[in-house]
Design a protein around this motif. Structure first.
Motif, PDB file in Angstrom:
ATOM      1  N   LEU A  25       0.854  -1.184   0.000  1.00 15.56           N
ATOM      2  CA  LEU A  25       0.000   0.000   0.000  1.00 15.56           C
ATOM      3  C   LEU A  25       0.888   1.230   0.000  1.00 15.56           C
ATOM      4  O   LEU A  25       1.762   1.375   0.859  1.00 15.56           O
ATOM      5  CB  LEU A  25      -0.913   0.030   1.231  1.00 15.56           C
ATOM      6  CG  LEU A  25      -2.060  -0.978   1.280  1.00 15.56           C
ATOM      7  CD1 LEU A  25      -2.757  -0.910   2.634  1.00 15.56           C
ATOM      8  CD2 LEU A  25      -3.057  -0.718   0.160  1.00 15.56           C
ATOM      9  N   SER A  32      -3.734  -0.333  -8.020  1.00 11.56           N
ATOM     10  CA  SER A  32      -4.600  -0.700  -6.891  1.00 11.56           C
ATOM     11  C   SER A  32      -3.898  -0.509  -5.551  1.00 11.56           C
ATOM     12  O   SER A  32      -4.548  -0.487  -4.504  1.00 11.56           O
ATOM     13  CB  SER A  32      -5.063  -2.152  -7.026  1.00 11.56           C
ATOM     14  OG  SER A  32      -3.975  -3.051  -6.894  1.00 11.56           O
ATOM     15  N   SER A  33      -2.569  -0.355  -5.583  1.00  6.63           N
ATOM     16  CA  SER A  33      -1.815  -0.150  -4.339  1.00  6.63           C
ATOM     17  C   SER A  33      -1.592   1.323  -4.028  1.00  6.63           C
ATOM     18  O   SER A  33      -1.087   1.662  -2.958  1.00  6.63           O
ATOM     19  CB  SER A  33      -0.448  -0.847  -4.429  1.00  6.63           C
ATOM     20  OG  SER A  33       0.437  -0.119  -5.283  1.00  6.63           O
ATOM     21  N   ILE A  92      -8.967   3.399   4.285  1.00 11.84           N
ATOM     22  CA  ILE A  92      -8.420   2.455   3.300  1.00 11.84           C
ATOM     23  C   ILE A  92      -7.923   1.195   3.996  1.00 11.84           C
ATOM     24  O   ILE A  92      -8.166   0.069   3.529  1.00 11.84           O
ATOM     25  CB  ILE A  92      -7.294   3.123   2.489  1.00 11.84           C
ATOM     26  CG1 ILE A  92      -7.873   4.245   1.623  1.00 11.84           C
ATOM     27  CG2 ILE A  92      -6.575   2.096   1.612  1.00 11.84           C
ATOM     28  CD1 ILE A  92      -6.831   5.192   1.067  1.00 11.84           C
ATOM     29  N   SER A 152     -10.862  -0.918   4.814  1.00 14.63           N
ATOM     30  CA  SER A 152     -11.470  -1.523   3.625  1.00 14.63           C
ATOM     31  C   SER A 152     -10.627  -2.671   3.080  1.00 14.63           C
ATOM     32  O   SER A 152     -11.146  -3.570   2.410  1.00 14.63           O
ATOM     33  CB  SER A 152     -11.667  -0.468   2.532  1.00 14.63           C
ATOM     34  OG  SER A 152     -10.422  -0.075   1.965  1.00 14.63           O
ATOM     35  N   LYS A 153      -9.320  -2.645   3.370  1.00 11.95           N
ATOM     36  CA  LYS A 153      -8.417  -3.685   2.874  1.00 11.95           C
ATOM     37  C   LYS A 153      -8.200  -4.809   3.891  1.00 11.95           C
ATOM     38  O   LYS A 153      -7.483  -5.775   3.605  1.00 11.95           O
ATOM     39  CB  LYS A 153      -7.058  -3.067   2.539  1.00 11.95           C
ATOM     40  CG  LYS A 153      -7.085  -1.988   1.462  1.00 11.95           C
ATOM     41  CD  LYS A 153      -7.206  -2.574   0.087  1.00 11.95           C
ATOM     42  CE  LYS A 153      -7.077  -1.503  -0.986  1.00 11.95           C
ATOM     43  NZ  LYS A 153      -7.187  -2.070  -2.350  1.00 11.95           N
ATOM     44  N   SER A 198      -7.571  -8.617   3.191  1.00 14.23           N
ATOM     45  CA  SER A 198      -7.330  -8.846   1.760  1.00 14.23           C
ATOM     46  C   SER A 198      -5.918  -8.481   1.324  1.00 14.23           C
ATOM     47  O   SER A 198      -5.570  -8.652   0.159  1.00 14.23           O
ATOM     48  CB  SER A 198      -8.338  -8.044   0.923  1.00 14.23           C
ATOM     49  OG  SER A 198      -8.150  -6.652   1.112  1.00 14.23           O
ATOM     50  N   ILE A 199      -5.104  -7.952   2.253  1.00 15.31           N
ATOM     51  CA  ILE A 199      -3.733  -7.583   1.896  1.00 15.31           C
ATOM     52  C   ILE A 199      -2.817  -8.758   2.213  1.00 15.31           C
ATOM     53  O   ILE A 199      -2.733  -9.201   3.361  1.00 15.31           O
ATOM     54  CB  ILE A 199      -3.255  -6.355   2.687  1.00 15.31           C
ATOM     55  CG1 ILE A 199      -4.266  -5.221   2.591  1.00 15.31           C
ATOM     56  CG2 ILE A 199      -1.903  -5.878   2.174  1.00 15.31           C
ATOM     57  CD1 ILE A 199      -3.964  -4.066   3.522  1.00 15.31           C
TER      58      ILE A 199
END
Length: 450
Positions: free
Chosen positions: A143, A163-164, A362, A365-366, A369-370
């Protein structure tokens, strides 16, 4: 989510605090704070932690000073042990110091994703240790929180996955906006010096290795000696103090009556000094941002800057350590009210004070999923980049291209201007897209766009 946050210097505490403040209202995030000790004055560290109500760090690496290699290596070894102990889902750090480089490397090599705050800054000066650090860190981060669109585009030019990359604003502006009024109310630093805001004050900071050589310090002091129209308030960085002493220049500096040599200041005291100043003379990236936010001109003691937005606005003048350039720039600011007026009126290019909030949103929201995982490129072994011109008049979006197995990494408009490839962006005939994918996916995209 388990989040391990690292800070190593006083500016990193300032710029990380807005994120930690927002995290405190999210009990679903279990986070810990680790201090690497790159700035090793414990009294100053504790003062700034207290200013931001952060309390004692959960971990302290006590790295201290040293060469770039020894400092980075020691921080990396000790950070690895903390990561293994805390077992985070994600590590996060802000900035471009040796601490950040060490933590990012330790994290990724343990298979833990890393998030970089203030990503994408580029001076294109590889003689700067910070430039080396941030280029490496950005390239391995899962990220990247970019403070400006220009910083985000720098990342995309270098091949970062869009996307990152997230444009959030600069967390340093969050801190400044929150504490500036408190600084005006609570700080007596100006009065304690026997001065007042009615006087012609200027802020001076010098700390970069390139400006602490004997040659550079002599030229900077020579400029200050000539500029007796101003009273310079100079919080002396420990490195600069040692350099002035070692080069036999401390006595010369003390003899300059309009130069006030101060110990390093608490954050609110520094804000009070800066907001009371007519201009800032600095080699600090953070002070360039703060001057822009407060609305005073900045004269930067460097030949380049990773904050070019301020130069483009006309409120930041680059002078290096050249005596004549410094004197000329300061006099221009002093005697040209239009420059000072422009600085007051220009909107701050580094954000609106909500960067910390956006970063936490953010992260939430991630959550889950990271991850770092090995990609599969069975068909061709590795992907390739290709620039494809859009010729079709039929509507097609970035999302549709991504569904074909390729990543749109950058869009060039019909005028050749680069744009961030937002997922819902509709492509237009005459534009060009840079895509990343395996050969068959690239061919499918080419057919779709032409």
């Amino acid at each position: 989510m388990r989040l391990l946050v690292f800070v190593g210097t006083r500016p990193e505490i300032v710029k990380t605090a807005p994120i930690l403040e927002k995290l405190q209202v999210h009990p679903e995030v279990e986070w810990a704070l680790c201090y690497t000790g790159q700035h090793y004055d414990r009294m100053l560290r504790d003062a700034i932690l207290s200013d931001f109500n952060l309390g004692e760090p959960d971990f302290d690496l006590e790295v201290g000073s040293g060469s770039h290699a020894s400092q980075t290596g020691e921080a990396m070894v000790k950070a690895e042990q903390v990561i293994l102990t805390f077992k985070p889902d994600l590590c996060l750090a802000q900035g471009d110091t040796n601490s950040v480089l060490a933590v990012a490397l330790a994290s990724v090599k343990l298979g833990v994703p890393f998030a970089h705050v203030e990503a994408g800054l580029r001076s294109f000066d590889m003689t700067m240790p910070e430039e080396v650090n941030r280029r490496i860190v950005d390239s391995i981060s899962s990220l990247n929180f970019a403070p400006t669109e220009r910083a985000a585009l720098n990342l995309l030019y270098e091949g970062a996955d869009p996307s990152s990359v997230h444009v959030t604003g600069n967390t340093g502006i969050d801190a400044l906006m929150k504490y500036l009024e408190r600084a005006k109310r609570e700080s007596d630093v100006i009065e304690d010096l026997g001065l007042s805001e009615d006087m012609a004050l200027a802020t001076l900071t010098v700390h970069r290795p390139s400006n602490t050589t004997k040659h550079a310090l002599e030229r900077i002091l020579a400029a200050i000696e000539q500029l007796d129209e101003l009273i310079f308030l100079f919080p002396v960085h420990p490195r600069t103090y040692e350099a002035l002493k070692a080069h036999g220049l401390w006595k010369r500096a003390k003899k300059i009556e309009h130069l006030y040599l101060l110990k390093p200041l608490r954050y609110i005291d520094f804000l009070r000094v800066l907001q009371a100043s007519m201009l800032a003379l600095t080699d600090s990236g953070g002070v360039q941002e703060e001057a822009a936010a407060i609305g005073i001109p900045c004269i930067t003691l460097r030949k380049n800057t990773e904050r070019p937005e301020t130069v483009e606005l006309g409120t930041n003048i680059l002078v290096g350590c050249d005596t004549e350039r410094i004197v000329d720039a300061v006099k221009r600011v002093l005697y040209d009210p239009e420059i000072r007026e422009k600085a007051r009126e220009q909107p701050c290019p580094f954000g609106d004070g909500r960067a910390g909030e956006r970063i936490v949103e953010i992260l939430l929201s991630k959550s889950g999923s990271i991850e770092l995982k090995s990609p599969s490129f069975y068909r061709s072994g590795a992907p390739l980049f290709e620039l494809i011109e859009v010729k079709t008049e039929l509507p097609v979006t970035v999302d549709e291209i991504q569904e074909m197995g390729a990543i749109v990494t950058l869009i060039y408009t019909q005028e050749g201007r680069p744009e961030i490839p937002h997922i819902s962006r509709e492509l237009k005939a005459g534009e060009k897209v840079r895509v990343l994918g395996e050969a068959d996916a690239i061919e499918a995209v080419r057919r779709r766009l032409t």
